[in-house]
Design an enzyme around this catalytic site. Sequence first.
Site, short mmCIF file in Angstrom:
data_model
loop_
_atom_site.label_atom_id
_atom_site.label_comp_id
_atom_site.label_asym_id
_atom_site.label_seq_id
_atom_site.Cartn_x
_atom_site.Cartn_y
_atom_site.Cartn_z
N HIS A 50 42.80 10.52 30.61
CA HIS A 50 41.51 11.19 30.80
C HIS A 50 40.50 10.26 31.49
O HIS A 50 39.90 10.62 32.51
CB HIS A 50 40.96 11.63 29.44
CG HIS A 50 39.60 12.27 29.49
ND1 HIS A 50 39.40 13.62 29.42
CD2 HIS A 50 38.35 11.71 29.60
CE1 HIS A 50 38.11 13.88 29.50
NE2 HIS A 50 37.45 12.74 29.60
N GLU A 51 40.31 9.08 30.91
CA GLU A 51 39.31 8.17 31.48
C GLU A 51 39.70 7.72 32.88
O GLU A 51 38.83 7.48 33.72
CB GLU A 51 39.09 6.98 30.55
CG GLU A 51 38.50 7.33 29.20
CD GLU A 51 37.21 8.12 29.29
OE1 GLU A 51 36.47 7.97 30.30
OE2 GLU A 51 36.92 8.91 28.38
N HIS A 59 38.39 10.06 35.50
CA HIS A 59 37.03 9.70 35.92
C HIS A 59 37.08 8.54 36.90
O HIS A 59 36.35 8.52 37.91
CB HIS A 59 36.20 9.29 34.71
CG HIS A 59 35.78 10.41 33.83
ND1 HIS A 59 35.07 11.50 34.29
CD2 HIS A 59 35.94 10.61 32.48
CE1 HIS A 59 34.81 12.31 33.27
NE2 HIS A 59 35.33 11.81 32.18
N HIS A 103 37.84 9.54 40.34
CA HIS A 103 36.68 10.18 40.98
C HIS A 103 35.79 9.12 41.63
O HIS A 103 35.17 9.37 42.68
CB HIS A 103 35.90 10.98 39.92
CG HIS A 103 35.11 12.12 40.47
ND1 HIS A 103 34.42 12.99 39.66
CD2 HIS A 103 34.88 12.54 41.73
CE1 HIS A 103 33.80 13.89 40.41
NE2 HIS A 103 34.05 13.64 41.66
#
Length: 713
Positions: free
Chosen positions: A501-502, A505, A508
């Site tokens: 999940h992290e 980010h 991105h």
Amino acid sequence: MKLTKTLMTLGLASAMMMPFSACQKTQRENPLLQESTLPFGAPDFTKIQTEDYLPAFEFAIQQTRDNIQAIVDNTDSATFENTILAYEESGRLLDRVSRVFFALTEADKTPEIGEIEKKVQPMLTDLQNEIAFNKPLFERIKKVHDNEYSHDNSYLGLTGEDRKLTDEIYKDFVRQGALLPEDKMARMKEINLRISDLQQQWGDLLQAAVNDAVVWVDKKEDLAGLSEADIAQCAKDAETRGGKAPYAIVIVNTTQQAILTNLDNRDLRKKVYEASIHRADGTNKHNTYAIVSEMAKLRAEKAEIMGYPNYAAYSLDNTMAKTPENVYAFLKNLIAQYTPKADAETKEIEEYARKTAGADFNLEPYDRFYYSAKMKKELLNISEDEVKPYFNVDSVLINGVFYAANRVYGLTFKERTDIPLYHPDMKAFEVIDKDGKSKALFYTDYFRRPTKRGGAWMDGFQKQSRQWNQLPIIFNVCNSAKAPEGQPSLLTWDEVTTMFHEFGHALHGILSDCQYNKLSGTSVARDFVEMPSQFNESFASIPEIFDNYARHYETGEQMPANLKERMLSSINFQSAYALGENLAATCLDLAWHMLPSKDVPSAEEAAQFETEALRQIGLLNNQIPPRYRTSYFNHVWGGGYAAGYYSYLWTEVLAVNIADVFAQRGALDPKTGQDMRDKILSRGNTGDLMKMFSDFTGMEQPDASSLLKARGL
């Protein structure tokens, strides 16, 4: 996720490097005020000392003031170059200093760093207020903005990112109150200062509360049910927290505690659970309710000054959802579908528990994980302890997270042992693109410690910007347990997906390809920013990725096919709980921020308000408490998610829709990965977010119907 602590809500992010003789000596002596000579411009933690931060802030703040004044004093007509672009350039040095310092306040907050933060925050808020309500500055920005519109509201001259930058800066000023009369401006300044002070108090108080909520255990037999590795971890945690007893159970940031899954001692389970839910509600020496009540009232007043009925309406006006009514319609649909499934799940667990605990046994929230795990073991023949040996943190990172990024996006990762780190637990990696060129620097900081706040997040020491010829320097922070010396650090499945999940980010930020710092990377609406991270979780269970990282820490062998099948099939076992705790936290966030200022409850009324808010929405469920209760909801009171926690569920819909596109085209198809890069991950906030989603998926609107299916409900 935790995004960069917003120092300049107006987007101030750079500074013209304007050396003048009076400051040259200071610049040479303070490493924070000098351009780093390290690769990528990485911060040099071998040179930076704690005493460097305060003078660096003082200098950078004054430089920012000087740069803003230069824009105001310019006698030429306002243009994009001398006003908008000059503003974008005005706080570059301050941004650099802030990013390094606030990384430490979150991940390695020593008492010394905490004391400096108390001095710095008011200085930054004062500067923010000065800029937000600087009428001559806003008049120049407004002139550039207004001159770009024709009578039919279409743009005339500016195009692309120049246009978007102008729009975003103008809207930021308006949202901060630049069009307000003098008396209301003055009150907004007071509110901003007080909220900044309260958030500082919140952070200090909550960290102290979590550290003090440790449950001490005298006898090893009281830890029956835990693996030897977990017991060793409890011994290590006791040692690092003062050694008041041979063993310590550390409270993590969420309401439920994973350790309850295997702890046989019911009295100890209850003690751990109650330590969690009461960590900061006044039943001990820590009570955050006074902060909550005052902050909620101030936010509501701020919204009312801006012409909105409540803070939620004000906050959501700048998101994909647009209004609280749209969010509630989305949530109520989920609640209606979720509730019967949750009730059935609870009944199943209680009936199972009564087989061994007796016919009159009443299931309590501290029993749920324990009996659910036993039920899972019996029905699916799978347990957490059976799979953890295959989830070594290093293998998950290198052979899972990085491998997926290589297969899909063509990225490779090279560890850099020459890059200074702020803590020995960290690692640094150079990210190399498929053309062989350096793309970014990426740090990991995965293990918990008393100086680190709870949770997991992504942030960066530096954002990507073509304007500044600047590559991104990104980091991920988690709170997994670090095994005692000589033992492997093994993860739960939840911790595995958190790493994926992290890193979503991080991608991105890493893959950003934007002209301007303000628009790059994760600088998007809250209910879009969680999409890349939620989507990236999907790679954790794709067979080729899973087989590559799920290897036994001793033998290196892949997880056996039978165990893998059982493990993957169990991912959504009794998944109503996870959805329910999220829904409850989301609705608490909205309940607090839907209030007009006159109706915000006092500190003494806060606990009852929480109960009534959950009752009214249909989520008051002793068995499924909120993932975060009001008194320790850091996303909302300490972070940037006020009236925005719904975004996790909202963006999960977007993520599921995008995962469906990947599944249709080939889950690891590089062409689809490039399409994702080109249309979403590289674009930051340079265009309409819904259009980005539609361009990639071909869908006019997200399809929420697939969310419950994806969760196994």
